[in-house]
Enzyme design. Structure first.
Site, PDB file in Angstrom:
ATOM      1  N   GLU A  40       0.791  -1.112   0.026  1.00 14.70           N
ATOM      2  CA  GLU A  40      -0.008   0.020   0.017  1.00 14.70           C
ATOM      3  C   GLU A  40       0.886   1.201  -0.067  1.00 14.70           C
ATOM      4  O   GLU A  40       1.821   1.304   0.823  1.00 14.70           O
ATOM      5  CB  GLU A  40      -0.727   0.093   1.160  1.00 14.70           C
ATOM      6  CG  GLU A  40      -1.665   1.057   1.671  1.00 14.70           C
ATOM      7  CD  GLU A  40      -2.466   1.898   0.659  1.00 14.70           C
ATOM      8  OE1 GLU A  40      -3.248   1.214  -0.157  1.00 14.70           O
ATOM      9  OE2 GLU A  40      -2.158   2.973   0.202  1.00 14.70           O
ATOM     10  N   ARG A 209     -20.069  16.205  -1.510  1.00 19.28           N
ATOM     11  CA  ARG A 209     -20.202  14.845  -0.449  1.00 19.28           C
ATOM     12  C   ARG A 209     -20.333  15.508   1.013  1.00 19.28           C
ATOM     13  O   ARG A 209     -19.401  16.283   1.181  1.00 19.28           O
ATOM     14  CB  ARG A 209     -19.071  13.696  -0.772  1.00 19.28           C
ATOM     15  CG  ARG A 209     -19.127  13.291  -1.903  1.00 19.28           C
ATOM     16  CD  ARG A 209     -18.087  12.328  -1.964  1.00 19.28           C
ATOM     17  NE  ARG A 209     -18.391  10.976  -1.770  1.00 19.28           N
ATOM     18  CZ  ARG A 209     -17.621   9.819  -1.849  1.00 19.28           C
ATOM     19  NH1 ARG A 209     -16.186   9.959  -2.193  1.00 19.28           N
ATOM     20  NH2 ARG A 209     -17.890   8.565  -1.466  1.00 19.28           N
TER      21      ARG A 209
HETATM   22  C1  LIG Z   1     -18.597   9.817  -4.982  1.00 12.15           C
HETATM   23  C2  LIG Z   1     -18.465   8.161  -5.111  1.00 12.15           C
HETATM   24  C3  LIG Z   1     -19.508   7.754  -4.390  1.00 12.15           C
HETATM   25  C4  LIG Z   1     -19.398   6.381  -4.456  1.00 12.15           C
HETATM   26  N1  LIG Z   1     -20.373   5.536  -3.980  1.00 12.15           N
HETATM   27  C5  LIG Z   1     -20.307   4.307  -3.877  1.00 12.15           C
HETATM   28  C6  LIG Z   1     -21.489   3.291  -3.526  1.00 12.15           C
HETATM   29  O1  LIG Z   1     -22.238   3.873  -2.767  1.00 12.15           O
HETATM   30  N2  LIG Z   1     -21.260   2.012  -3.781  1.00 12.15           N
HETATM   31  C7  LIG Z   1     -20.315   1.369  -4.418  1.00 12.15           C
HETATM   32  O2  LIG Z   1     -20.278   0.317  -4.847  1.00 12.15           O
HETATM   33  N3  LIG Z   1     -19.368   2.136  -4.878  1.00 12.15           N
HETATM   34  C8  LIG Z   1     -19.105   3.722  -4.915  1.00 12.15           C
HETATM   35  N4  LIG Z   1     -18.255   4.234  -5.458  1.00 12.15           N
HETATM   36  C9  LIG Z   1     -17.066   3.769  -6.153  1.00 12.15           C
HETATM   37  C10 LIG Z   1     -16.115   2.814  -5.077  1.00 12.15           C
HETATM   38  O3  LIG Z   1     -15.602   3.891  -4.372  1.00 12.15           O
HETATM   39  C11 LIG Z   1     -15.129   2.418  -5.706  1.00 12.15           C
HETATM   40  O4  LIG Z   1     -15.492   1.601  -6.644  1.00 12.15           O
HETATM   41  C12 LIG Z   1     -14.132   1.591  -4.751  1.00 12.15           C
HETATM   42  O5  LIG Z   1     -13.878   2.305  -3.580  1.00 12.15           O
HETATM   43  C13 LIG Z   1     -12.764   1.398  -5.492  1.00 12.15           C
HETATM   44  O6  LIG Z   1     -12.090   0.613  -4.522  1.00 12.15           O
HETATM   45  P1  LIG Z   1     -10.552  -0.025  -5.012  1.00 12.15           P
HETATM   46  O7  LIG Z   1      -9.887  -0.776  -3.890  1.00 12.15           O
HETATM   47  O8  LIG Z   1     -10.649  -0.456  -6.318  1.00 12.15           O
HETATM   48  O9  LIG Z   1      -9.961   1.419  -5.095  1.00 12.15           O
HETATM   49  P2  LIG Z   1      -9.293   2.359  -4.176  1.00 12.15           P
HETATM   50  O10 LIG Z   1     -10.534   2.476  -2.840  1.00 12.15           O
HETATM   51  O11 LIG Z   1      -9.148   3.874  -4.698  1.00 12.15           O
HETATM   52  O12 LIG Z   1      -7.908   1.893  -3.348  1.00 12.15           O
HETATM   53  C14 LIG Z   1      -6.678   2.095  -4.017  1.00 12.15           C
HETATM   54  C15 LIG Z   1      -5.777   1.801  -3.079  1.00 12.15           C
HETATM   55  O13 LIG Z   1      -4.452   1.628  -3.663  1.00 12.15           O
HETATM   56  C16 LIG Z   1      -3.492   2.615  -3.020  1.00 12.15           C
HETATM   57  N5  LIG Z   1      -2.545   2.939  -4.199  1.00 12.15           N
HETATM   58  C17 LIG Z   1      -2.674   4.011  -5.123  1.00 12.15           C
HETATM   59  N6  LIG Z   1      -1.659   4.019  -6.053  1.00 12.15           N
HETATM   60  C18 LIG Z   1      -0.910   2.990  -5.473  1.00 12.15           C
HETATM   61  C19 LIG Z   1       0.431   2.700  -6.029  1.00 12.15           C
HETATM   62  N7  LIG Z   1       0.924   2.833  -7.037  1.00 12.15           N
HETATM   63  N8  LIG Z   1       1.142   1.611  -5.168  1.00 12.15           N
HETATM   64  C20 LIG Z   1       0.697   0.975  -4.205  1.00 12.15           C
HETATM   65  N9  LIG Z   1      -0.833   1.417  -3.590  1.00 12.15           N
HETATM   66  C21 LIG Z   1      -1.505   2.377  -4.467  1.00 12.15           C
HETATM   67  C22 LIG Z   1      -4.373   3.737  -2.629  1.00 12.15           C
HETATM   68  O14 LIG Z   1      -3.748   4.402  -1.626  1.00 12.15           O
HETATM   69  C23 LIG Z   1      -5.645   2.901  -2.027  1.00 12.15           C
HETATM   70  O15 LIG Z   1      -5.531   2.467  -0.784  1.00 12.15           O
HETATM   71  C24 LIG Z   1     -18.291   5.600  -5.306  1.00 12.15           C
HETATM   72  C25 LIG Z   1     -17.322   6.481  -5.892  1.00 12.15           C
HETATM   73  C26 LIG Z   1     -17.410   7.902  -5.694  1.00 12.15           C
HETATM   74  C27 LIG Z   1     -16.222   8.774  -6.446  1.00 12.15           C
END
Ligand SMILES: Cc1cc2nc3c(=O)[nH]c(=O)nc-3n(C[C@H](O)[C@H](O)[C@H](O)COP(=O)(O)OP(=O)(O)OC[C@H]3O[C@@H](n4cnc5c(N)ncnc54)[C@H](O)[C@@H]3O)c2cc1C
Length: 435
Positions: A40, A209
């Site tokens: 992370e 938000r």
């Molecule tokens: C306004 C808004 C409301 C939303 N509401 C909903 C909802 O109600 N329901 C729903 O299902 N979805 C919702 N979503 C979508 C949801 O937030 C995302 O789909 C979800 O959080 C994605 O999770 P993830 O783990 O793929 O990415 P992220 O949560 O972005 O996690 C990525 C992680 O990788 C780390 N990282 C980044 N770059 C690197 C790197 N180069 N090397 C190592 N680590 C790195 C970051 O620090 C982070 O911890 C919403 C999105 C938005 C913008």
């Protein structure tokens, strides 16, 4: 699903990124007895102070990855307060005042109910993001996650994958899964920095938000509107509210359209000025004005999504969650797709018995996950058009909008996930591969 063979697999997986997607993937790998490390970039696991809601498919995927995710989720999940509304995902109401329509005749009265959308068994089911992350982190044993590790390079080195981090350190693994979110470095590496689908695209929408203590919200709006999930629809904008934290807090997201379709600021999250928000919602009715005036510390988010990538894997390198298919939030389904990805991919890797078979698992994962998750991205954009009376066919025809809303989420929520896994297993077993 629990594996039948309890011996540790003869390969090691690197998971890059510890959001909802990366953590669900990590827990799935651990459950399948696969050795893994999560890298992370931040100094600790962290999520923003906002709500996130999950459809029935996402909640089922949690149980299928590991029943302990679902148990933890159930402890913190909040639904609608009124028993008669338990199965409702959202109630849709007209938002603006009758004379508040800029370029349309009002299709009805402010506050008029347009539709009630039922999500069977689950209804509205939401959590505070940071609390859900705590549930996931509690399932990760010490020593599996490393922090301050921003992945910069992923390359093949002999039989291994070599990861290089921003701090200059390196690590090796047999397979790498990029779960690093919408601005994914892994996506740039895998698809190529110049590929036409690599970079996220501004969707023309942005959102304010914020949270409101429920007591204040209930006093202003009354119990029915405050304690049960609501959407207020209007021309080029919509506002949603739902309860989180066992009903102690109301989560608010207020969406608007950027009419020039451009987002030029490098930052996608900005502190906002309340006067800008009120100007955006000029002409909207009493309920929306009350919600906006009570929002605590709101910020404004530009909404980006991904053009459909031609693949989610290359060799022993795959993408998952927002890194693969970042979506707008208009169907509340983005994080749910990340959880589905983790269910399918962890189970496929659980059936891999040698390093040579990893690519077949990634091939099958890509084959089943890419069409579905990309359809979620596309239909999520369409959903905003419907909510904001921009849909070319439906326009502001409330009868047609009601009909559409009542059935348009079924394919997302009613997905048969064990069957999806069986399809993927058949693809993997057929030996089809690979690029
Ligand atoms: C306004 C808004 C409301 C939303 N509401 C909903 C909802 O109600 N329901 C729903 O299902 N979805 C919702 N979503 C979508 C949801 O937030 C995302 O789909 C979800 O959080 C994605 O999770 P993830 O783990 O793929 O990415 P992220 O949560 O972005 O996690 C990525 C992680 O990788 C780390 N990282 C980044 N770059 C690197 C790197 N180069 N090397 C190592 N680590 C790195 C970051 O620090 C982070 O911890 C919403 C999105 C938005 C913008």
């Amino acid at each position: 699903m629990a594996p039948s063979d309890t011996r540790e697999k003869p390969f090691h997986v690197a998971v890059c990124g510890g959001g909802i997607g990366g953590l669900c993937m990590l827990i799935g790998l651990l459950r399948q007895n696969i050795s893994c490390t999560l890298y992370e970039s931040a100094a600790a696991f962290a999520e923003i102070g906002a709500g996130v809601s999950f459809g029935p498919n996402a909640v089922r995927a949690m149980s299928l990855i590991d029943p302990d995710i679902k148990k933890g989720y159930d402890r913190i999940a909040t639904g609608n307060a009124w028993p008669a509304k338990k199965n409702l995902w959202f109630e849709f109401n007209l938002g603006p005042k009758e004379d508040g329509w800029k370029d349309l005749k009002a299709p009805g009265k402010e506050g008029q109910r347009i539709a009630q959308v039922v999500a069977l068994d689950v209804g509205q089911s939401s959590v505070h993001r940071a609390h859900f992350l705590d549930v996931l982190v509690d399932l990760v044993p010490d020593g599996v996650a490393q922090f301050g590790k921003r992945v910069e390079k992923v390359e093949k080195k002999g039989q291994k994958m070599l990861l290089t981090f921003q701090d200059g350190s390196t690590a090796e693994a047999d397979a790498v899964i990029g779960c690093d979110g919408v601005k994914s470095r892994a996506r740039q590496i895998l698809l190529g920095e110049d590929h036409e689908t690599t970079n996220p695209t501004f969707t023309g929408k942005y959102a304010y938000r914020g949270l409101i203590p429920m007591e204040k919200a209930a006093k202003a709006l009354g119990d029915e509107l405050a304690r049960n999930s609501q959407m207020y629809l209007g021309r080029h904008g919509h506002v949603l509210t739902f309860p989180i934290e066992n009903g102690k807090t109301m989560n608010v997201v207020a969406f608007q359209t950027k009419m020039d379709g451009k987002w030029e600021d490098e930052r996608w999250v900005l502190p906002m000025k309340k006067e800008d928000m009120f100007a955006d919602f000029e002409g909207w009715g009493e309920s929306v004005q009350k919600v906006l005036s009570l929002m605590e510390k709101p910020d404004v988010w530009a909404l980006f999504d991904h053009p459909p990538a031609p693949t989610y894997f290359k060799g022993h390198f795959a993408l998952l969650g927002d890194a693969a298919h970042a979506s707008t939030p208009h169907q509340g389904a983005g994080a749910g797709q990340a959880i589905e990805d983790a269910f399918i991919l962890s189970n496929l890797l659980g059936q891999v018995n040698s390093v040579d078979e990893i690519e077949r698992a990634f091939y099958a994962y890509d084959a089943v996950r890419r069409p579905r998750s990309q359809k979620v991205v596309a239909t999520s954009r369409d959903a905003a058009k419907i909510y904001e009376f921009e849909d070319e066919k439906l326009k502001s025809n409330l009868v047609m909008i009601k009909k559409t809303l009542e059935m348009r989420y079924d394919w997302i929520w009613n997905e048969d996930l064990p069957q999806q896994l069986k399809t993927a297993e058949a693809i993997m077993g057929s030996g089809q591969a690979c690029r």
